[in-house]
Design a protein around this motif. Sequence first.
Motif, PDB file in Angstrom:
ATOM      1  N   LYS A  36       4.926  12.597   0.843  1.00  0.00           N
ATOM      2  CA  LYS A  36       4.742  11.118   0.368  1.00  0.00           C
ATOM      3  C   LYS A  36       3.779  11.360  -0.748  1.00  0.00           C
ATOM      4  N   ARG A  61       0.795  11.531  -0.341  1.00  0.00           N
ATOM      5  CA  ARG A  61      -0.551  10.670   0.251  1.00  0.00           C
ATOM      6  C   ARG A  61      -1.751  11.224   0.025  1.00  0.00           C
ATOM      7  N   SER A  65       4.541   5.409   7.312  1.00  0.00           N
ATOM      8  CA  SER A  65       5.719   4.811   6.769  1.00  0.00           C
ATOM      9  C   SER A  65       6.541   5.728   5.816  1.00  0.00           C
ATOM     10  N   ASN A  84       7.711   5.864   3.001  1.00  0.00           N
ATOM     11  CA  ASN A  84       7.874   5.699   1.472  1.00  0.00           C
ATOM     12  C   ASN A  84       7.097   6.884   0.738  1.00  0.00           C
ATOM     13  N   SER A  93       7.040  -0.056   1.754  1.00  0.00           N
ATOM     14  CA  SER A  93       7.562   0.595   2.866  1.00  0.00           C
ATOM     15  C   SER A  93       9.058   0.419   3.232  1.00  0.00           C
ATOM     16  N   GLU A 111       4.987  -3.399   8.611  1.00  0.00           N
ATOM     17  CA  GLU A 111       4.102  -2.674   9.519  1.00  0.00           C
ATOM     18  C   GLU A 111       3.269  -3.007  10.486  1.00  0.00           C
TER      19      GLU A 111
END
Length: 346
Positions: A53, A55, A140, A142, A148, A177
């Motif tokens: 991701k 992230r 999520s 994405n 998302s 979400e």
Amino acid sequence: MKTQLLKVNEDSIALGAKLIREGELVGFPTETVYGLGANALDAEAVVKIFEAKGRPQDNPLITHVSCVEEIPPLVRAIPAAAKKLMEAFWPGPMTLILPKADCIPNAVSAGLDTVGIRLPSNADARALIRAAGRPIAAPSANRSGRPSPTTALHVLEDMDGRIPLILDGGACQVGVESSVIDATGDVPVILRPGGITPEMVERVLGHVRVDEHVMSPLREGDVARSPGMKYKHYAPKADMVIVDGSSDAVVSKINALVHQKQENGQKVAVIATEESGPSYHADVILSMGSRSNEDAIAQHLYKILRECDELHVDAIYSESFQTPRIGQAIMNRLLKAAGHTVIHCD
Ligand code: TXA
Ligand code: MG
């Protein structure tokens, strides 16, 4: 890595479950948005989620279970109010923050002493968790900073070549979400609005708090109760502004703003509704659906934000929405996308 996209059926669920057990990542449908799943008890597998991701490491993941019986080993306690919420809203679009047990790796909780637990209502999601025989940690699906995904194709756009399998279960029903509710104290606090609204929680418990940062931006020095609050979920490439006020005033204001931008040679999109769409003069008019059907507006939101990027517009003006019920989740996501830039007019 080659990414397989398979329709959900017994065979693809079995393959997904095997990949999860082997420490791999699987994109899968839930009723809210698509998730990017890994074995929640395998720290090495969970690290792959953050890599795929892009992230930030300090943003914790939600752990998904297929039935309530799977929860006790994952948490240290289930307060009485949390039990009532579980009975009322699970399976469904609600995540409860609870004190975490030691078996939850720090990679999942991002070093916090708590863990987010969710029992989704989507039958395919629960079948995958059950077949894997492990709780599934999933954000999520994405890439960080993108809207998302609410279809398997959105997941493919973001994850092609990064994960071995995406399970296609069709478009997500809710479209935003889950509601994230801190249930560690006596009065539950909504940290992220979603399909389970403050009105619904209040009906069950008689009280609820909504964290102030759900509708207003974090300022320097503020402490985020949920790390996700610090991040703009999605920042469109174009400048986005929300225009709020009576419907006639909003239409006139947005048309004037669009005109100014077009005079400067810019391409402009307007995020509108079925009712107002025909009143705009813009390069692109994207309808979220009818104002009389807020649930459909929530379903379409992320698809429309993805379209804004694909159409390479320079500026986006969006109408605003009322905030009772699911409207609060819709406005929370729009405000984040717009970096809280709102013009008021009457
Ligand atoms: O609907 C959903 O919740 C989807 C599907 C896949 O289940 N998942 C999802 O995950 O939206 P994600 O990672 O995109 O968002 C999780 C949010 C983040 O804002 C995170 O900061 C917050 O939940 N969160 C997770 N664990 C937390 C914790 N222990 N304390 C506070 N916030 C937490
Ligand atoms: Mg997310």
